[in-house]
Design a protein around this motif. Structure first.
Motif, PDB file in Angstrom:
ATOM      1  N   UNK A  49       0.842  -1.209   0.000  1.00  0.00           N
ATOM      2  CA  UNK A  49       0.000   0.000   0.000  1.00  0.00           C
ATOM      3  C   UNK A  49       0.869   1.248   0.000  1.00  0.00           C
ATOM      4  N   UNK A  50       1.953   1.210   0.758  1.00  0.00           N
ATOM      5  CA  UNK A  50       2.857   2.360   0.808  1.00  0.00           C
ATOM      6  C   UNK A  50       3.512   2.590  -0.553  1.00  0.00           C
ATOM      7  N   UNK A  51       3.870   1.493  -1.228  1.00  0.00           N
ATOM      8  CA  UNK A  51       4.542   1.619  -2.519  1.00  0.00           C
ATOM      9  C   UNK A  51       3.603   2.089  -3.621  1.00  0.00           C
ATOM     10  N   UNK A  52       2.360   1.607  -3.607  1.00  0.00           N
ATOM     11  CA  UNK A  52       1.396   1.979  -4.652  1.00  0.00           C
ATOM     12  C   UNK A  52       0.050   2.338  -4.036  1.00  0.00           C
ATOM     13  N   UNK A  53      -0.033   3.461  -3.356  1.00  0.00           N
ATOM     14  CA  UNK A  53      -1.289   3.843  -2.705  1.00  0.00           C
ATOM     15  C   UNK A  53      -2.423   4.071  -3.698  1.00  0.00           C
ATOM     16  N   UNK A  54      -2.089   4.335  -4.957  1.00  0.00           N
ATOM     17  CA  UNK A  54      -3.112   4.574  -5.967  1.00  0.00           C
ATOM     18  C   UNK A  54      -3.885   3.316  -6.330  1.00  0.00           C
ATOM     19  N   UNK A  55      -3.385   2.169  -5.923  1.00  0.00           N
ATOM     20  CA  UNK A  55      -4.026   0.901  -6.274  1.00  0.00           C
ATOM     21  C   UNK A  55      -5.076   0.450  -5.267  1.00  0.00           C
TER      22      UNK A  55
END
Length: 268
Positions: free
Chosen positions: A137-143
């Motif tokens: 989630x931290x790496x790709x919060x847009x997902x």
């Protein structure tokens, strides 16, 4: 567990959360590894029994021929510790009345450490969620949606020490709950504080107020996961157009007996 009991209650279906370990969770997307279970949505309790057999790969124990005479049903308001809409309360009261006329006995039990169990369950859920999903989630919060991002952010404050302490509290609460279940055949408590929520904001009416339906899970449903107990949401007759529901639970590992008793109880 809560993800099937909650929508089942809102839609007039049966939602069964088995004991932890009865159905293998391998291959499923985890939320919290020590709380997760796989359950079912069905139209009837009998169908829930069939689904549990199929999902677990185990043959159900022979059906009990026991009637309702002498069956002891316990309520435990301490367990959820929150207000319930009068419509739900009246639906439950009418059902309890029918059970007593059929030979059952309804008693009320207290549970002094319910708040401690609730707090421990939330901490465990938060820590284990971040443990598995936090980095992604931290790496790709847009997902992910805003709700998942907010939950992960809040949950990241739970330390390893707090998590370890929460596990210890949960085990103590499990031992203490054995006294609640002593002499009890089944526990009966609300699945949610009100009837089905509004689609636009997930809120349900509780008296003159509106409250979050999903957000009530920590009070009304998490306890069964924390205590590793089988629990089943079953529909009840209701004075309004929306369905009412009640949650029946029993000791860990007594899944087949709970399903048998739930089938008998819901026929009343």
């Amino acid at each position: 567990g809560g993800s099937n009991r909650s929508p089942a209650a809102a839609t007039g279906l049966v939602g069964f959360k088995p004991s932890q370990g009865l159905i293998d969770t391998t291959g499923s997307l985890p939320t919290a590894r020590s709380l997760d279970v796989l359950g079912s949505f069905t139209s009837t309790v009998a169908d829930a029994r069939l689904m549990t057999e199929a999902l677990s790969g185990r043959k159900a124990a022979a059906r009990s021929a026991r009637g309702l005479t002498g069956v002891v049903i316990a309520t435990c308001p301490d367990l959820y510790g929150a207000a319930v809409d009068p419509v739900v309360t009246r639906s439950h009261a009418a059902w309890f009345d029918r059970l007593q006329r059929a030979g059952g006995r309804v008693v009320e039990r207290s549970y002094a450490v319910a708040a401690a169990l609730r707090e421990a369950g939330i901490a465990i859920l938060q820590y284990e969620f971040v443990e598995h999903h936090g980095k992604a989630i931290h790496a790709r919060p847009d997902r992910v949606g805003s709700g998942a991002r907010a939950f992960a952010e809040a949950a990241s404050s739970v330390t390893r020490a707090a998590y370890t302490r929460a596990l210890e509290v949960r085990e103590d609460c499990k031992r203490r709950f054995l006294a609640v279940m002593d002499g009890i055949d089944v526990l009966a408590v609300p699945v949610a504080p009100g009837l089905a929520p509004r689609l636009e904001d997930d809120c349900t009416r509780v008296g003159d107020a509106m409250t979050s339906y999903s957000g009530a899970g920590a009070n009304f449903r998490l306890w069964a996961n924390s205590l590793a107990m089988p629990s089943i949401a079953v529909p009840l007759a209701c004075e309004e157009a929306l369905p009412a529901s009640i949650q029946l639970a029993a000791r860990a590992g007594t899944d087949w007996a709970l399903l048998d008793l739930a089938e008998a109880l819901t026929a009343v």
